[in-house]
Design a protein around this motif. Structure first.
Motif, PDB file in Angstrom:
ATOM      1  N   ASP A  51      -5.455   8.277  -0.997  1.00 34.72           N
ATOM      2  CA  ASP A  51      -5.770   9.310  -1.991  1.00 34.72           C
ATOM      3  C   ASP A  51      -6.739   8.773  -3.033  1.00 34.72           C
ATOM      4  OD1 ASP A  51      -4.036  11.033  -0.656  1.00 34.72           O
ATOM      5  OD2 ASP A  51      -2.327  10.497  -1.954  1.00 34.72           O
ATOM      6  N   SER A  52      -6.512   7.545  -3.470  1.00 34.92           N
ATOM      7  CA  SER A  52      -7.389   6.925  -4.454  1.00 34.92           C
ATOM      8  C   SER A  52      -8.787   6.697  -3.866  1.00 34.92           C
ATOM      9  CB  SER A  52      -6.783   5.604  -4.917  1.00 34.92           C
ATOM     10  OG  SER A  52      -7.619   4.989  -5.853  1.00 34.92           O
ATOM     11  N   ASP A 102      -2.660  -5.185   2.756  1.00 35.18           N
ATOM     12  CA  ASP A 102      -2.513  -4.104   1.783  1.00 35.18           C
ATOM     13  C   ASP A 102      -3.329  -2.940   2.317  1.00 35.18           C
ATOM     14  OD1 ASP A 102      -2.510  -2.327  -0.348  1.00 35.18           O
ATOM     15  OD2 ASP A 102      -2.913  -3.860  -1.858  1.00 35.18           O
ATOM     16  N   GLY A 136       0.814  -1.205   0.000  1.00 34.46           N
ATOM     17  CA  GLY A 136       0.000   0.000   0.000  1.00 34.46           C
ATOM     18  C   GLY A 136       0.846   1.254   0.000  1.00 34.46           C
ATOM     19  N   LYS A 137       0.169   2.372   0.119  1.00 38.06           N
ATOM     20  CA  LYS A 137       0.830   3.672   0.050  1.00 38.06           C
ATOM     21  C   LYS A 137       1.122   4.176   1.465  1.00 38.06           C
ATOM     22  CE  LYS A 137       0.379   8.213  -1.985  1.00 38.06           C
ATOM     23  NZ  LYS A 137      -0.496   9.129  -2.694  1.00 38.06           N
ATOM     24  N   TYR A 138       2.394   4.301   1.792  1.00 41.67           N
ATOM     25  CA  TYR A 138       2.855   4.812   3.080  1.00 41.67           C
ATOM     26  C   TYR A 138       4.336   5.129   2.947  1.00 41.67           C
ATOM     27  CZ  TYR A 138       4.373  -0.031   3.396  1.00 41.67           C
ATOM     28  OH  TYR A 138       4.943  -1.243   3.128  1.00 41.67           O
ATOM     29  N   ASP A 162      -4.636   2.747  -0.993  1.00 41.31           N
ATOM     30  CA  ASP A 162      -4.197   4.104  -1.288  1.00 41.31           C
ATOM     31  C   ASP A 162      -5.269   5.080  -0.816  1.00 41.31           C
ATOM     32  OD1 ASP A 162      -3.417   6.526  -2.344  1.00 41.31           O
ATOM     33  OD2 ASP A 162      -3.134   5.776  -4.376  1.00 41.31           O
ATOM     34  N   GLY A 169      -8.262   1.484  -4.477  1.00 38.54           N
ATOM     35  CA  GLY A 169      -7.524   2.009  -3.335  1.00 38.54           C
ATOM     36  C   GLY A 169      -7.922   1.424  -1.995  1.00 38.54           C
TER      37      GLY A 169
END
Length: 186
Positions: A118-119, A113, A56-58, A116, A131
């Motif tokens: 933002d998504s 996961d 994921g996003k981090y 995201d 996301g």
């Protein structure tokens, strides 16, 4: 008129801000002590075991914080979910130490996961699962005194909301799911 439109938009936001997807069916394996599932009234939840890799996003600072804080935070959220879902019939609480009496729940996340954020935020008004978080986990309910396995359950959770962090939402939902399993198997 303007006030009504604002209320309408806010209600849509709050409904869509908390979208989740839960396991469709309990899958699990009965252990030697499966018959004891009916008498579980005191449950200690051990710290959640996180996987070696989190997707994921981090950023790196977040990752360090996740491994430091999330095992106990996850245990507390699972315990709270069980306690609420069983209408307080199962006194569940998080603990660092394995108890010597009662029942213990161990949760090992096999895949995590975070998605995201933002998504998720950009697709909040759409029903896309773009996301979203995704958690695959295995939980073991064990008689603390004998060490006998009551049941091993598989869980799958997903969160698409932005109202609360995905991990928190997924762990709370997982606890509620365990509570429902306990209710259904009394």
């Amino acid at each position: 008129m303007r006030y009504a439109m604002m209320l309408s938009l806010l209600s849509v936001f709050f409904v869509t801000a908390c979208q989740t997807s839960k396991s469709e069916m309990y899958t699990g394996t009965a252990g030697d002590a499966f018959e004891e599932r009916r008498v579980v009234s005191n449950l200690k939840v051990l710290p959640v075991k996180l996987p070696k890799q989190i997707h994921g996003k981090y950023d790196q600072a977040d990752l360090e914080r996740f491994y430091r804080d999330w095992p106990m935070a996850g245990a507390r959220l699972v315990a709270d979910g069980v306690f609420e879902e069983t209408a307080e019939e199962v006194r569940a609480m998080a603990t660092l130490e394995r108890p010597s009496t009662g029942y213990v729940f161990e949760l090992e996340i096999e895949y995590l996961d975070l998605g995201d954020p933002d998504s998720r935020a950009s697709s909040i008004l759409h029903n896309k699962k773009q996301g979203w978080s995704h958690v695959l986990a295995k939980g073991r309910l064990i008689n603390a005194e004998t060490g006998d396995l009551v049941v091993e359950l598989q869980f799958e959770q997903s969160s698409g909301g932005i109202a609360k962090p995905a991990f928190e939402n997924d762990m709370a939902n997982l606890g509620e799911e365990l509570g429902r399993w306990l209710n259904d198997h009394r």
